[in-house]
Design a protein around this motif. Structure first.
Motif: not given
Length: 560
Positions: A10-18
């Motif tokens: 499953a793909m994830m994102t972080c609000t401070f990750g690029m």
């Protein structure tokens, strides 16, 4: 419809990750979904389950703060190292994976530096219908009947009439409840046969019909209450039912949505190219900024050394000036009362002090020139660093602006995709419902045709019996005529008997043809019944209705 379960990948994102990252579920997991390990809320271990999100760009991260301070306040992203200390929330407590709540796509977790980590995909295999978590709350609150106090306000005959109509209102939606029960039975059979996808769809459709039945019952009771107690209309559903769009209108919605989707895809593609170009430019500007920072650091060191040399030369010159003043005072005192030797000595001391003062002043001027030269180089390095920082910020601002444009375009594209999918689902469901209606109509036509063939066969049978009876009667008359009246009269009677026998034969043949057609029609009736009322046919029809209602609700979003 509930949220979907999350699996490995499953793909994830972080609000401070690029950059995005993907979830890792260890091979020891025994619970699988489409041959992929399923995740639970405890799969949050940094660098085990949750991998880095590229570069981190928040100052709450000490490494980013240190790098930014070293860059004289210019935000400097540093490599991401996830720092999660608590499990995913909320998960689905109704489904346990190795003793822990199953992880769902709407779950989130928080990095200790403030980043919010979310899922963008659930990781389930493409082309396989996603397994959906059951809704926690599904019951519709039923409008209660009138209270005893409210019923006392009515006439006795009204109370009796109200009770009769209330009994009828409570059965509103009974057909939907019957369909829901059928779907539950189908789900059990599909589960036994191993068809989990159909079983899940049957359960989902069953729930939709239960909710529909409850709503119909609630609305019926509310309307009844309002009928007998005017003003008690707060529970009455006053929403007007929207006219169902035609097939042509749905096709137009689908075409417009797919056209918009294609247009937005092209826009996103153009923005991706611009972002790629901007990223290259950002990389170059970042390199130039680092070089400018290095030059600034290198220019600062000679300037600081030149400052120290100038300060030392100034102190030496000031000391020489003090010594010169002292020598002049001593010379003046010697000239006023001293010996020739003292005068000569004081004069030589004064000359030496003047020479030292001149030398110190010269050295100070040299140090000042050196300091000015170093300062000029430092100013040049500062300007270059500022220019590089401005370009760096400009490219970063441009990147953020393009990213926002892309995000907006992606939202529009997703909305167009949602509408296109809803329209296509509605078209497919409409086609399936029309197919079922045609099957039902065809079965009814076959029922009528079968009845008609049976009546026709019975009619020919009656004609045959009647003609045969007439033939037998004329034949008896012919026999009697031969005996009593002679052959002429007998032949006439036998001729009539032959005529009716022929009619009986013709009716018998038609009866046999009608019987064969009736038998054939009965065989067709079995097939048309199967097409219209078999379990699979009803499953397709019931679920198509649910899909149609859901897709119409999706299409109506944002238009109300």
């Amino acid at each position: 419809m509930g949220d979907s379960y999350v699996t490995l990948g499953a793909m994830m994102t972080c609000t401070f990750g690029m950059a995005p990252s993907s979830l890792v579920v260890l091979p020891a997991r025994t619970k699988m979904l489409s041959n992929v390990p399923r995740a639970n809320i405890m799969d949050y271990a940094p660098m085990v389950n949750i991998m880095p999100f590229g570069m981190c760009n928040t100052l709450s991260n000490p490494t980013v703060a240190s790098a930014t301070a070293a860059a004289m306040g210019v935000l400097t992203p540093m490599p991401c190292i996830p720092a999660i200390t608590a499990p995913w929330m909320p998960g689905n407590p109704q489904c346990l994976i190795q003793g822990q709540p199953a992880l769902t796509r709407n779950s989130q977790c928080i990095c200790m530096w403030g980043g919010v980590i979310k899922f963008t995909t659930d990781g389930q295999m493409p082309g396989v219908p996603p397994v959906i978590t059951p809704d926690v709350s599904v019951d519709v609150t039923i409008t209660p009947p009138l209270t005893p106090i409210q019923r006392q306000q009515m006439e006795p005959w009204e109370q009796q009439q109200y009770d009769r109509e209330l009994a009828t209102a409570k059965h509103a939606g009974a057909n939907d409840l019957a369909i829901s029960a059928d779907l539950d039975h189908m789900a059990e059979k599909y589960e036994v046969s191993g068809d989990t996808a159909k079983a899940a769809k049957a359960r989902e459709a069953s729930q939709a019909y239960r909710e529909s039945a409850a709503k119909k019952q609630s609305d019926a009771i509310a309307r009844l209450n309002n009928k007998y107690l005017p003003g008690n209309d707060k529970n009455v559903n006053t929403a007007t039912e929207q006219k169902a769009p035609s097939k042509q209108e749905l096709q137009e919605i689908y075409k417009q949505s797919t056209d918009d989707q294609s247009k937005q895809d092209r826009e996103i593609e153009d923005l991706d190219k611009q972002l790629e170009k901007n990223s290259e430019e950002f990389g170059k500007n970042d390199k130039k900024l680092k070089e400018a920072n290095q030059k600034l650091t290198e220019a600062a060191t000679p300037y600081q050394e030149a400052q120290k040399e100038r300060q030392a030369a100034t102190e030496k010159r000031e000391q020489a000036d003090k010594e010169l003043n002292a020598a002049r005072q001593r010379e003046e005192m010697a000239n006023n009362g001293g010996s020739e030797f003292a005068k000569q000595y004081a004069k030589e001391q004064r000359k030496q002090a003047e020479a030292n003062a001149r030398q110190a002043a010269k050295e100070e001027e040299t140090a000042k020139a050196k300091e000015a030269k170093a300062e000029k180089k430092l100013d040049t390095a500062r300007k270059e660093q500022q220019a590089a920082a401005d370009k760096w910020r400009g490219s970063l601002d441009q990147y953020n602006d393009l990213s926002k444009q892309k995000e907006t375009a992606e939202k529009k594209r997703d909305e167009s995709t949602r509408r296109a999918q809803a329209a296509q689902t509605a078209l497919n469901a409409q086609e399936e419902m029309e197919k079922h209606d045609e099957a039902v109509s065809k079965h009814r036509e076959n029922v009528d045709a079968t009845k008609e063939k049976r009546l026709q066969m019975d009619d020919y049978s009656q004609q045959q019996k009647k003609a045969q009876a007439e033939a037998d009667a004329w034949e008896n008359l012919g026999v009697n005529a031969y005996i009593n009246s002679g052959s002429n009269m007998g032949d006439k009677f036998f001729a009539n008997a032959d005529k009716y026998k022929e009619q009986a034969n013709q009716a018998g043949k038609k009866k046999e043809e009608a019987r064969k057609e009736w038998e054939h029609s009965k065989e067709n009736l079995k097939q048309t019944y199967q097409d219209a009322y078999s379990e699979d046919a009803l499953f397709d029809a019931y679920t198509a209705k649910v899909d149609y209602d859901k897709s119409m609700a999706e299409l109506n979003k944002g238009t109300q």
